[in-house]
Design a protein around this motif. Sequence first.
Motif, short mmCIF file in Angstrom:
data_model
loop_
_atom_site.label_atom_id
_atom_site.label_comp_id
_atom_site.label_asym_id
_atom_site.label_seq_id
_atom_site.Cartn_x
_atom_site.Cartn_y
_atom_site.Cartn_z
N VAL A 264 0.85 -1.18 0.00
CA VAL A 264 0.00 0.00 0.00
C VAL A 264 0.90 1.24 0.00
CG1 VAL A 264 -0.15 0.03 2.52
CG2 VAL A 264 -1.92 1.16 1.18
N VAL A 266 1.03 5.39 0.81
CA VAL A 266 0.35 6.45 1.54
C VAL A 266 1.00 7.77 1.17
CG1 VAL A 266 -0.40 7.31 3.80
CG2 VAL A 266 -0.09 4.84 3.45
N ILE A 268 1.35 11.65 2.02
CA ILE A 268 1.24 12.34 3.30
C ILE A 268 1.64 13.81 3.16
CG2 ILE A 268 1.90 12.30 5.74
CD1 ILE A 268 2.86 9.43 5.31
N ILE A 318 -5.92 -1.44 6.29
CA ILE A 318 -5.32 -0.16 5.89
C ILE A 318 -5.77 0.95 6.84
CG2 ILE A 318 -5.28 1.61 4.11
CD1 ILE A 318 -5.52 -0.69 2.06
N SER A 319 -7.06 0.98 7.14
CA SER A 319 -7.59 2.02 8.02
C SER A 319 -6.93 1.96 9.39
CB SER A 319 -9.10 1.86 8.16
OG SER A 319 -9.62 2.79 9.09
N VAL A 322 -3.23 3.21 9.06
CA VAL A 322 -3.11 4.66 8.88
C VAL A 322 -3.50 5.40 10.16
CG1 VAL A 322 -3.99 6.66 7.62
CG2 VAL A 322 -3.41 4.55 6.39
N VAL A 326 0.22 5.95 11.45
CA VAL A 326 0.70 7.11 10.70
C VAL A 326 0.15 8.41 11.27
CG1 VAL A 326 0.78 8.23 8.44
CG2 VAL A 326 1.01 5.73 8.61
N ARG A 327 -1.16 8.50 11.39
CA ARG A 327 -1.77 9.78 11.77
C ARG A 327 -1.52 10.18 13.21
NH1 ARG A 327 -7.61 10.36 8.63
NH2 ARG A 327 -6.75 10.32 6.52
N THR A 335 -3.56 12.47 4.98
CA THR A 335 -3.07 11.29 4.26
C THR A 335 -4.04 10.90 3.17
OG1 THR A 335 -4.18 9.74 5.76
CG2 THR A 335 -1.92 10.37 6.33
N GLN A 336 -3.49 10.25 2.16
CA GLN A 336 -4.29 9.66 1.09
C GLN A 336 -3.68 8.30 0.77
OE1 GLN A 336 -4.53 12.01 -2.48
NE2 GLN A 336 -5.58 10.42 -3.65
N THR A 337 -4.51 7.28 0.64
CA THR A 337 -4.01 5.92 0.47
C THR A 337 -4.25 5.42 -0.95
OG1 THR A 337 -4.49 5.47 2.80
CG2 THR A 337 -4.09 3.58 1.38
#
Length: 350
Positions: A264, A266, A268, A318-319, A322, A326-327, A335-337
Amino acid sequence: MRAGRPDPRRARSFKEAQAREGAFAARDRGIQTVSLERIVGSVSRYRDFDARFRLKKNLPRERLQFIRGAMREGRPLPAVELYRIKDEYFVMDGNHRIAAAKELGFRELDARVIEFLPAPDTPENLLYREKRAFQEQTGLAQAIELTEEGQYAVLLDQVRGHQGYLAGEGRAVSLAEAAADWHRTVFGPLTAILEHSDLPRGFPGRTAADLYAYLSVHQWVRGHARRYGSGIDAFLTANMEEFRMKMQSRAERDYPEMLRRFPVFVLINISARQEARILERLFQIEQVREVHSVHGSIDVVLKAVLTRDLLSSDAEVISRFVQEQVRRIPGVLSTQTLIPGLSRVKEDAP
């Protein structure tokens, strides 16, 4: 010390536990292999041993030393006799043998077991009696832990149905033999899959056996079409015997490997003043393989390899990655995946 609480300085008293549980109906269970961790007290000599079943220092140690030496040399000793109340055992005969076995690091030993069944009709006792009745009827040594009354009857119906199915195939087997086959090819595989999924996290206080009972009834008895996550719907079959046919050739060690890894990307946006620190934090995340600082409308491109099981979807994994990894880093603004569709990768040139 409050009344009713066991004294942590000594082994527990069988008579106190018997009175507390109202456990007076005895059943001879014969010779069984018992985990030493479950031996917590004694019938008559609980004052002589501490809570870890070590002989008190002021008592003679000759007998303990003799038994310890015999165990080290592998000399045969008679089986101890234990009284059982629920999942705890108390020594009727063989206190020094238990103390020596624990001291030498044994994990289990053979014992003649007399079980005393609790009488009061509390929800806990009713559930325990259901469990013991299921074990007696099926002969299954493996403990199946359920938390709701009535669910052991559901499992017993499955075992009986499996026995009938085997008879239809020309294999006349006893209920115990059918139960062993059901446990090996149906219950074991499905609970192993559940245990290695994220589903139990959504049901705190429930066991994998609880989830098995719920899922199997809805899937195989009521025929309700339900979604359990990407992959599981195709993996489960319309009935129990079809599922058994799928699983009977697999070894238990294979079940945890029913996982899928996928890449995946991401994209950012971050706070410019914290760029170096954020890049380092991102690179330390276990699943992250690459981190790139880029120019343009996006500040950072991250590549990660995630793993999902049969009961989770790509989107769920994934959710969680992230949101939780990450967040949470200070300075990450958005972010955009991206999930690759068709990928082709060149090997590095020599």
